[in-house]
Enzyme design. Structure first.
Site, PDB file in Angstrom:
ATOM      1  N   LEU A   1      74.567 -13.206  80.883  1.00 53.59           N
ATOM      2  CA  LEU A   1      75.479 -12.153  81.340  1.00 53.59           C
ATOM      3  C   LEU A   1      74.772 -11.258  82.349  1.00 53.59           C
ATOM      4  O   LEU A   1      73.797 -10.575  82.013  1.00 53.59           O
ATOM      5  CB  LEU A   1      75.961 -11.317  80.156  1.00 53.59           C
ATOM      6  CG  LEU A   1      76.585 -12.123  79.008  1.00 53.59           C
ATOM      7  CD1 LEU A   1      77.189 -11.182  77.973  1.00 53.59           C
ATOM      8  CD2 LEU A   1      77.631 -13.097  79.517  1.00 53.59           C
ATOM      9  N   ALA A   2      75.247 -11.293  83.581  1.00 52.76           N
ATOM     10  CA  ALA A   2      74.543 -10.561  84.647  1.00 52.76           C
ATOM     11  C   ALA A   2      75.505  -9.967  85.664  1.00 52.76           C
ATOM     12  O   ALA A   2      75.174  -9.832  86.834  1.00 52.76           O
ATOM     13  CB  ALA A   2      73.570 -11.509  85.343  1.00 52.76           C
TER      14      ALA A   2
ATOM     15  N   ARG B   1      73.778   3.291  84.717  1.00 53.88           N
ATOM     16  CA  ARG B   1      72.771   4.228  84.234  1.00 53.88           C
ATOM     17  C   ARG B   1      71.412   4.068  84.933  1.00 53.88           C
ATOM     18  O   ARG B   1      70.541   4.909  84.814  1.00 53.88           O
ATOM     19  CB  ARG B   1      72.605   4.067  82.707  1.00 53.88           C
ATOM     20  CG  ARG B   1      73.789   4.597  81.930  1.00 53.88           C
ATOM     21  CD  ARG B   1      73.787   4.123  80.480  1.00 53.88           C
ATOM     22  NE  ARG B   1      74.245   2.750  80.345  1.00 53.88           N
ATOM     23  CZ  ARG B   1      74.326   2.086  79.200  1.00 53.88           C
ATOM     24  NH1 ARG B   1      73.949   2.675  78.068  1.00 53.88           N
ATOM     25  NH2 ARG B   1      74.771   0.842  79.154  1.00 53.88           N
TER      26      ARG B   1
ATOM     27  N   THR C   1      81.705  -7.694  77.766  1.00 50.07           N
ATOM     28  CA  THR C   1      80.855  -8.875  77.581  1.00 50.07           C
ATOM     29  C   THR C   1      81.658 -10.103  77.131  1.00 50.07           C
ATOM     30  O   THR C   1      81.333 -11.230  77.495  1.00 50.07           O
ATOM     31  CB  THR C   1      79.730  -8.584  76.560  1.00 50.07           C
ATOM     32  OG1 THR C   1      80.315  -7.971  75.401  1.00 50.07           O
ATOM     33  CG2 THR C   1      78.689  -7.634  77.134  1.00 50.07           C
TER      34      THR C   1
ATOM     35  N   ARG D   1      43.731 -10.192 104.411  1.00 48.57           N
ATOM     36  CA  ARG D   1      45.167 -10.308 104.701  1.00 48.57           C
ATOM     37  C   ARG D   1      45.591 -11.778 104.712  1.00 48.57           C
ATOM     38  O   ARG D   1      44.755 -12.667 104.562  1.00 48.57           O
ATOM     39  CB  ARG D   1      45.445  -9.609 106.037  1.00 48.57           C
ATOM     40  CG  ARG D   1      45.209  -8.095 105.949  1.00 48.57           C
ATOM     41  CD  ARG D   1      45.226  -7.451 107.319  1.00 48.57           C
ATOM     42  NE  ARG D   1      46.420  -7.817 108.061  1.00 48.57           N
ATOM     43  CZ  ARG D   1      46.534  -7.739 109.390  1.00 48.57           C
ATOM     44  NH1 ARG D   1      45.505  -7.307 110.109  1.00 48.57           N
ATOM     45  NH2 ARG D   1      47.647  -8.084 109.987  1.00 48.57           N
TER      46      ARG D   1
ATOM     47  N   ASN E   1      41.183 -10.255 119.277  1.00 52.14           N
ATOM     48  CA  ASN E   1      42.118 -11.387 119.233  1.00 52.14           C
ATOM     49  C   ASN E   1      43.439 -11.118 119.950  1.00 52.14           C
ATOM     50  O   ASN E   1      44.229 -12.014 120.144  1.00 52.14           O
ATOM     51  CB  ASN E   1      42.398 -11.784 117.779  1.00 52.14           C
ATOM     52  CG  ASN E   1      42.985 -10.634 116.978  1.00 52.14           C
ATOM     53  OD1 ASN E   1      42.740  -9.468 117.267  1.00 52.14           O
ATOM     54  ND2 ASN E   1      43.776 -10.959 115.974  1.00 52.14           N
TER      55      ASN E   1
END
Ligand code: UD1
Ligand code: CA
Length: 467
Positions: A9-10, A16, A79, A333, A386
């Site tokens: 269930l999404a 809230r 639900t 990096r 570079n």
């Protein structure tokens, strides 16, 4: 072979949370909550899952991709209504539907497996996960009959005083006989305090029809923990962190202070590695054995091989070979690849550059878009230049070369094997193997001139004071 399908269930907005990000996409342990849930179902052997989406449907789809199926719940009517959206997909299913809420990220595969086992053994129509909370605020309460068996679930907003005092709660995870589930759902109404179609009403309806309801009470209340606001989100994060850290310690990793060590759920660490406080390990990071990590290392999507040390440094999409050392205060990096026994010291930045075995860049250097061979020494302050303002260019430094301090290597440029670049040089042309390059102004010494200069400066200062 039993047919088992997951229903997640999404579709809720998660009011809230007060967030632009849909509730089930908020990460816990670095991973969206709903992804924890679908992952746990897969790990428990549930091969197919249907995710009910509504609010943020596209965002949920792009997070989970084609691993799962989707059913759209256009309006969030509760639900029970949400589960009904999966019915067209599961009409022919003779088997078990495992229903999990997308906002319970701490549920485990082991618990789902044990619930399924109990469900099959007892031939129940429904088996639900329960937990005991001293403060059960916000959860549905489990009402048991005189025989001790589960009769129904009462949502908190519909509780009378006696029901509100019940400490056993509904975790929101269920195994259902699929046919019986959809049969009962058709009878659920929205006559309750919230005007919603509750999935939890199915329990009462099945029970009234004489079916068996089982409860599986978890010993770890975290499994039942549902996230409805940011306070609960932080609590879920803490519980997840404790669980992850414990698992690493059980596997032989030393965490000097687990409460100050932040490891996301997909990170792997080999035995006898020591992790110091303030360390954050993210994403798909893999740390080998016998490493020393931290204090204060922030490592994302990187590989650190056996015996390496990374102190007070930031690494992103980088790899560090066996027995190499990084830091303190280094920045690796994306595309930084260090071989074995490499040393990267303080205030060194490396980007998209390979440094082969035994190479050293000990202090204050920038190495970008470069291919550096074995046993090269890059002195203090070396810079690979570079970028010309339009394009990036590559610097190649072959095995055994020595680059003196404060040299600028203007790319594209190649320093040949064993070549020597003198300190302070600005190199604009290739240096052939074995050559020495010097590219700086020649020095002149003026005999006794320092004293003369000082005298002149002093005289000028005295004159000013007199005026
Ligand atoms: C629900 C249970 C409660 C249980 C608790 C456990 C019901 C009626 N109550 O309450 O007994 O103790 O979970 O955490 O089931 N959703 C939809 N569509 C909707 C409504 C909700 O997809 O129309 C999704 C939400 O996105 C969320 C999940 O269902 O992931 C649970 O909904 P939520 O509103 O958080 O239910 P709770 O009030 O927590
Ligand atoms: Ca909830």
């Amino acid at each position: 072979m039993l047919n088992i399908v997951g229903i997640v269930l999404a579709a809720g907005l998660g009011k809230r949370m007060k967030s632009r990000l849909y509730k089930v996409l908020h990460p816990v342990g670095g991973k969206p909550m709903v992804e924890h849930v679908t992952g746990v179902l897969a790990e428990a052997g549930v091969e197919r899952s249907v995710v009910i989406v509504g609010h943020g449907a596209e965002a949920v789809r792009s997070t989970l991709g084609s691993r799962v199926d989707y059913a759209l719940q256009e309006q969030q009517l509760g639900t029970g209504h949400a589960v009904r959206m999966a019915e067209p997909l599961l009409m022919d299913l003779e088997g078990i539907a495992v229903v999990v809420c997308g906002d319970t990220p701490l549920i485990t595969a082991n618990t789902i497996r044990e619930m399924l086992e109990l469900h099959c053994r007892s031939q129940a129509a429904a088996t639900l996960l329960t937990a005991r909370f001293v403060n059960p605020t916000g959860f549905g309460r489990i009402v048991r009959g005189a025989d001790g068996r589960i009769q129904r679930i009462v949502e908190e907003k519909d509780c009378n005083d006696i029901e509100r005092a019940i400490e056993e709660i509904n975790a929101g995870t269920y195994c259902f006989d699929s046919k019986k589930l959809f049969g009962a759902l058709a009878k659920v109404t929205n006559e309750n305090a919230q005007g919603e179609f509750y999935l939890t009403d199915v329990i009462r309806l099945l029970r009234e029809d004489g079916h068996t309801i089982e409860g599986y009470c978890t010993a770890d209340p975290a499994e039942a923990f549902g996230v409805n606001d940011r306070v609960a989100l932080a609590e879920a994060e803490r519980l997840m962190r404790e669980r992850i850290n414990r698992a690493h310690m059980v596997n032989g990793v030393t965490l000097i202070d687990p409460s100050a060590t932040y490891i996301e759920s997909d990170v792997t660490i080999g035995p006898d590695t020591v992790v110091y406080p303030g360390t954050v390990l993210r994403g798909k990071t893999a740390i080998g054995s016998d490493c020393v990590i931290g204090p204060n290392a922030d490592i994302a999507d990187s590989t650190v091989s056996d015996g390496a040390a990374v102190r007070q440094s930031v690494l992103t999409q980088a790899s560090v070979g066996d027995n190499s050392t990084v830091g303190p205060f280094a920045y690796l990096r994306p595309g930084a690849k260090l071989g074995k026994d490499v040393r990267v010291g303080d205030f060194v930045e490396i980007k998209n550059a390979e440094l082969d075995d035994g190479t050293k860049v000990s202090h204050l250097a920038y190495v970008g878009d470069a291919k550096v061979g074995k046993d090269v020494n890059l002195g203090c302050g070396v810079i690979t230049v570079n970028y010309d303002g339009f394009d990036k260019h590559q610097t190649v430094i072959e095995d055994g070369a020595f680059i003196g301090s404060n040299a600028n290597l203007i790319a594209p440029v190649t320093i040949g094997e064993g070549a020597y670049v003198v300190a302070g040089s600005t190199i604009t042309k290739d240096v052939p193997a074995g050559d020495l390059a010097i590219a700086r102004e020649r020095q002149t010494n003026k005999t006794g001139y320092a004293g003369k200069l000082k005298a002149r400066l002093k005289a000028s200062k005295d004159r000013k004071l007199e005026e």
